[in-house]
Design a protein around this motif. Structure first.
Motif, mmCIF file in Angstrom:
data_model
loop_
_atom_site.group_PDB
_atom_site.id
_atom_site.type_symbol
_atom_site.label_atom_id
_atom_site.label_comp_id
_atom_site.label_asym_id
_atom_site.label_seq_id
_atom_site.Cartn_x
_atom_site.Cartn_y
_atom_site.Cartn_z
ATOM 1 N N THR A 58 2.671 0.804 10.750
ATOM 2 C CA THR A 58 1.263 1.171 10.795
ATOM 3 C C THR A 58 1.002 2.123 11.959
ATOM 4 N N PRO A 107 12.359 1.854 3.442
ATOM 5 C CA PRO A 107 13.130 2.417 4.565
ATOM 6 C C PRO A 107 14.613 2.321 4.215
ATOM 7 N N GLY A 138 -2.697 -2.965 -4.067
ATOM 8 C CA GLY A 138 -2.556 -3.457 -2.693
ATOM 9 C C GLY A 138 -2.309 -2.299 -1.740
ATOM 10 N N ARG A 158 -12.704 -12.268 -5.346
ATOM 11 C CA ARG A 158 -12.041 -12.690 -4.100
ATOM 12 C C ARG A 158 -11.928 -14.211 -4.026
ATOM 13 N N GLY A 198 -4.419 -11.661 -6.118
ATOM 14 C CA GLY A 198 -4.004 -10.487 -5.343
ATOM 15 C C GLY A 198 -3.172 -9.558 -6.216
ATOM 16 N N VAL A 242 8.998 4.668 -0.749
ATOM 17 C CA VAL A 242 8.535 4.033 0.495
ATOM 18 C C VAL A 242 9.569 3.139 1.179
ATOM 19 N N ASP A 288 3.574 -10.475 1.721
ATOM 20 C CA ASP A 288 3.293 -10.521 3.162
ATOM 21 C C ASP A 288 2.646 -11.828 3.621
ATOM 22 N N ILE A 329 -6.799 4.069 7.757
ATOM 23 C CA ILE A 329 -5.799 4.505 6.756
ATOM 24 C C ILE A 329 -6.356 4.285 5.345
ATOM 25 N N PRO A 379 1.857 -5.427 -4.576
ATOM 26 C CA PRO A 379 3.216 -5.454 -5.114
ATOM 27 C C PRO A 379 3.696 -6.858 -5.498
ATOM 28 N N ALA A 423 -9.448 -8.755 -5.269
ATOM 29 C CA ALA A 423 -10.707 -8.633 -4.521
ATOM 30 C C ALA A 423 -11.253 -7.206 -4.535
ATOM 31 N N ARG A 424 -10.361 -6.223 -4.513
ATOM 32 C CA ARG A 424 -10.823 -4.840 -4.415
ATOM 33 C C ARG A 424 -11.163 -4.270 -5.790
ATOM 34 N N VAL A 429 9.316 -3.624 -1.120
ATOM 35 C CA VAL A 429 10.412 -4.110 -1.954
ATOM 36 C C VAL A 429 10.603 -5.622 -1.805
ATOM 37 N N ILE A 444 -5.670 0.063 10.146
ATOM 38 C CA ILE A 444 -5.627 -0.214 8.704
ATOM 39 C C ILE A 444 -6.907 0.281 8.014
ATOM 40 N N ALA A 469 -0.883 -14.153 -3.681
ATOM 41 C CA ALA A 469 -0.248 -12.916 -3.190
ATOM 42 C C ALA A 469 -1.316 -12.075 -2.501
ATOM 43 N N VAL A 470 -1.964 -12.711 -1.508
ATOM 44 C CA VAL A 470 -3.151 -12.106 -0.905
ATOM 45 C C VAL A 470 -2.843 -11.179 0.274
ATOM 46 N N GLY A 471 -1.570 -11.022 0.623
ATOM 47 C CA GLY A 471 -1.225 -10.134 1.737
ATOM 48 C C GLY A 471 -1.806 -10.643 3.050
HETATM 49 C C1 FAD Z 1 -0.137 0.969 7.071
HETATM 50 C C2 FAD Z 1 1.011 0.357 6.342
HETATM 51 C C3 FAD Z 1 2.049 1.145 5.918
HETATM 52 C C4 FAD Z 1 3.122 0.587 5.248
HETATM 53 N N1 FAD Z 1 4.142 1.387 4.841
HETATM 54 C C5 FAD Z 1 5.187 0.845 4.185
HETATM 55 C C6 FAD Z 1 6.258 1.664 3.760
HETATM 56 O O1 FAD Z 1 6.269 2.867 3.968
HETATM 57 N N2 FAD Z 1 7.295 1.061 3.116
HETATM 58 C C7 FAD Z 1 7.311 -0.291 2.837
HETATM 59 O O2 FAD Z 1 8.269 -0.788 2.208
HETATM 60 N N3 FAD Z 1 6.304 -1.090 3.249
HETATM 61 C C8 FAD Z 1 5.248 -0.553 3.902
HETATM 62 N N4 FAD Z 1 4.233 -1.358 4.332
HETATM 63 C C9 FAD Z 1 4.294 -2.798 4.015
HETATM 64 C C10 FAD Z 1 3.924 -3.043 2.540
HETATM 65 O O3 FAD Z 1 2.822 -2.237 2.188
HETATM 66 C C11 FAD Z 1 3.615 -4.517 2.312
HETATM 67 O O4 FAD Z 1 4.742 -5.269 2.740
HETATM 68 C C12 FAD Z 1 3.332 -4.841 0.839
HETATM 69 O O5 FAD Z 1 2.250 -4.080 0.357
HETATM 70 C C13 FAD Z 1 3.036 -6.328 0.678
HETATM 71 O O6 FAD Z 1 2.634 -6.579 -0.621
HETATM 72 P P1 FAD Z 1 1.674 -7.831 -0.942
HETATM 73 O O7 FAD Z 1 1.487 -7.800 -2.408
HETATM 74 O O8 FAD Z 1 2.220 -9.041 -0.310
HETATM 75 O O9 FAD Z 1 0.330 -7.539 -0.153
HETATM 76 P P2 FAD Z 1 -0.748 -6.356 -0.286
HETATM 77 O O10 FAD Z 1 -0.116 -5.063 -0.637
HETATM 78 O O11 FAD Z 1 -1.542 -6.428 0.968
HETATM 79 O O12 FAD Z 1 -1.649 -6.817 -1.510
HETATM 80 C C14 FAD Z 1 -2.477 -7.958 -1.416
HETATM 81 C C15 FAD Z 1 -3.575 -7.814 -2.444
HETATM 82 O O13 FAD Z 1 -4.356 -8.993 -2.465
HETATM 83 C C16 FAD Z 1 -5.728 -8.659 -2.455
HETATM 84 N N5 FAD Z 1 -6.440 -9.781 -1.835
HETATM 85 C C17 FAD Z 1 -6.461 -10.108 -0.526
HETATM 86 N N6 FAD Z 1 -7.190 -11.222 -0.332
HETATM 87 C C18 FAD Z 1 -7.616 -11.611 -1.546
HETATM 88 C C19 FAD Z 1 -8.415 -12.707 -1.998
HETATM 89 N N7 FAD Z 1 -8.886 -13.621 -1.142
HETATM 90 N N8 FAD Z 1 -8.704 -12.794 -3.330
HETATM 91 C C20 FAD Z 1 -8.213 -11.864 -4.213
HETATM 92 N N9 FAD Z 1 -7.462 -10.815 -3.822
HETATM 93 C C21 FAD Z 1 -7.154 -10.692 -2.514
HETATM 94 C C22 FAD Z 1 -5.793 -7.383 -1.657
HETATM 95 O O14 FAD Z 1 -6.971 -6.649 -1.930
HETATM 96 C C23 FAD Z 1 -4.535 -6.668 -2.129
HETATM 97 O O15 FAD Z 1 -4.739 -5.899 -3.286
HETATM 98 C C24 FAD Z 1 3.144 -0.815 5.001
HETATM 99 C C25 FAD Z 1 2.098 -1.625 5.438
HETATM 100 C C26 FAD Z 1 1.036 -1.047 6.099
HETATM 101 C C27 FAD Z 1 -0.069 -1.929 6.573
#
Ligand code: FAD
Ligand code: SF4
Length: 454
Positions: free
Chosen positions: A287, A95, A179, A215, A149, A93, A422, A261, A152, A173-174, A432, A258, A235-237
């Motif tokens: 997205t 880029p 994620g 959650r 969360g 994934v 995020d 998807i 990643p 949460a899920r 990454v 979103i 790490a809730v994104g």
């Molecule tokens: C449509 C789309 C396509 C993408 N494609 C790419 C790609 O091709 N290449 C790339 O490098 N990046 C891509 N990205 C970006 C990448 O997916 C994110 O940057 C990355 O997943 C961020 O990781 P994260 O752990 O911060 O957040 P997330 O992956 O969003 O994970 C957050 C987790 O926290 C959980 N959560 C949220 N709130 C709570 C709460 N209150 N309590 C408990 N749990 C909670 C969520 O359910 C989730 O599992 C894409 C993003 C999107 C939206």
């Protein structure tokens, strides 16, 4: 057009069954053994290699490629995974054209960088497929860390903390971990359930308890977590979506990209997913590219991305824009939505105004308008932090703009609370980068826990 016409235009089973499998097959098939050897031989093993600097997780790329060249796939995977435990998904994934491969010196010679992502996949698939564990835990420290969360950032942090001997609980949460690797990234990038296979692989290190359906803000409270655990990693994104800024009139057919998807990634049969004949997507990032390319591949006839600036300003790289275009998607630049038009409660068209840059770098409307017929309109204009549960009993969790403020070590303004991925300000919004945040936070937490007596 009444609503029943509209639902006839948004329908499932648009294509013959085998076409779905073809349209959603692996976008970058794996290298064969021989291809990997030939490709690894193209690396110059540069001293102070620029590709290492360009990788957010600083993988020693020449070192792992040299190991592939000598047939040591396990050693190559070790080089990758010790820096980036989600190296198998990242290989698919990232880029790479703007990261490691973009920095490859081969670009200045034959314009063809070493295909670092494909080689990374070759090595990491070897250990995932064979379930070869490369890391073990340090002796138990007796310290407990809560990770909120399971994307990643959270999983990378949990794995590194477990490796360092801490006991980790991941609250997710899920109903599944991963994620956006599991719920967001385009289906053709992560085939064969690779996101779940990677999660299973990394959890095998031990010392990580996973609590699903938990959650923060609903089932958990930050003050309690801070009392019960030695450290907390947020790490809730980004769980919310931006509004379009025009009156959406509650029409059926106006959707957030979103959410759609997520359904696409979780459905058992892609043919069951209803899709419109004419689809309009508003946005310019990954997205937007993903929803447009995937709806086209589900059988939509006309798919148009409309973006308010030129191609160079799009969040999606030139390669991703080309991918969408070769999937049959039209990209229309320099236009913004003004009005959604409906009939009988259902979307029928979207009206746009052409835009241009003003002297200060902003954009202004030119006054010229055009209309695109649409039975589905996807909003893909970015996500926002959901701040529910982020207060800590009167103590302020500082934000930087709309995201959590952190220092270089990923420490927040609250004692004992770190954050990454995020949800924090200043990130790259890439898988990454989230993995790197999780790793850096784990080392910072480890240092803090080792200097503070229990
Ligand atoms: C449509 C789309 C396509 C993408 N494609 C790419 C790609 O091709 N290449 C790339 O490098 N990046 C891509 N990205 C970006 C990448 O997916 C994110 O940057 C990355 O997943 C961020 O990781 P994260 O752990 O911060 O957040 P997330 O992956 O969003 O994970 C957050 C987790 O926290 C959980 N959560 C949220 N709130 C709570 C709460 N209150 N309590 C408990 N749990 C909670 C969520 O359910 C989730 O599992 C894409 C993003 C999107 C939206
Ligand atoms: S993790 Fe991504 S950026 Fe880093 S070397 Fe691998 S493919 Fe390139």
């Amino acid at each position: 057009m009444d609503e029943s016409d509209h639902s006839a235009r948004i329908r499932s089973h648009r294509l013959a069954e085998p076409v779905y499998a073809e349209n959603f097959s692996d976008s970058h098939p794996p290298l064969s053994h021989n291809q990997a050897l030939v490709e690894s031989d193209r690396c110059y093993f540069c001293f102070a290699a620029p590709c290492i600097q360009a990788c957010p997780t600083q993988i020693d790329i020449p070192s792992f490629i040299r190991k592939i060249a000598t047939g040591n796939l396990k050693g190559a995977a070790h080089d990758i995974l010790q820096q980036n435990i989600m190296g198998a998904v990242c290989a698919r994934v990232c880029p790479t054209e703007v990261l490691c491969e973009g920095a490859c010196v081969r670009n200045h010679q034959d314009h063809k960088p070493v295909t670092i992502g494909a080689l990374q996949r070759h090595a990491t698939d070897h250990v995932l497929d064979g379930n070869i564990q490369l890391f073990s835990r340090a002796p138990e420290t007796g310290r407990r860390v809560a990770v909120i969360g399971g994307g990643p950032a959270g999983l990378s942090c949990a794995h590194r903390l477990a490796m360092l001997g801490h006991q980790v609980t991941v609250f997710e949460a899920r109903t599944k971990l991963g994620g956006l690797n599991e719920y967001g990234v385009a289906a053709y990038k992560v085939t064969n359930a690779i996101a779940q296979r990677e999660v299973e692989y990394l959890l095998q290190i031990g010392g990580i308890e996973v609590l699903l359906g938990q959650r923060l803000g609903r089932d958990l409270a930050l003050p309690q977590l801070r009392r019960d655990y030695d450290a907390v990693f947020l790490a809730v994104g980004l769980g919310g979506v931006n509004a379009l800024g025009v009156d959406e009139q509650q029409l059926s057919g106006v959707l957030d990209a979103i959410g759609y998807i997520e359904k696409l990634r979780q459905t058992r049969h892609l043919s069951d997913l209803p899709v419109g004949r004419s689809v309009v997507v508003i946005g310019g990032g990954m997205t937007a590219i993903d929803i447009a390319s995937q709806t086209k591949r589900l059988g939509a006839e006309d798919v148009t991305i409309v973006y308010r600036r030129g191609p160079a300003s799009m969040g999606a790289s030139a390669k991703e824009q080309t991918w969408a275009q070769t999937s049959g998607v039209r990209i229309k630049h320099w236009a913004r939505p003004m009005r959604v038009i409906g009939q009988g409660g259902a979307l029928s068209a979207v009206e746009f105004e052409y835009t241009r840059a003003d002297e200060r770098g902003g954009i202004i409307g030119t006054g010229d308008r055009f209309t695109l017929p649409a039975d589905m309109l996807f909003k893909a204009i970015g996500q926002v932090l959901v701040s529910d549960g982020l207060d800590s009993g009167g103590e302020l969790l500082e934000l930087n703009g709309t995201r959590i403020a952190v220092d270089d070590e990923r420490k927040t303004s609250l004692d004992g609370v770190w954050a990454g991925g995020d949800c924090v300000a200043g990130g790259k919004d890439l898988t990454v980068a989230a993995v790197e945040d999780g790793k850096q936070a784990a080392h910072s937490i480890d240092r803090a826990l080792r200097t503070v007596r229990k």
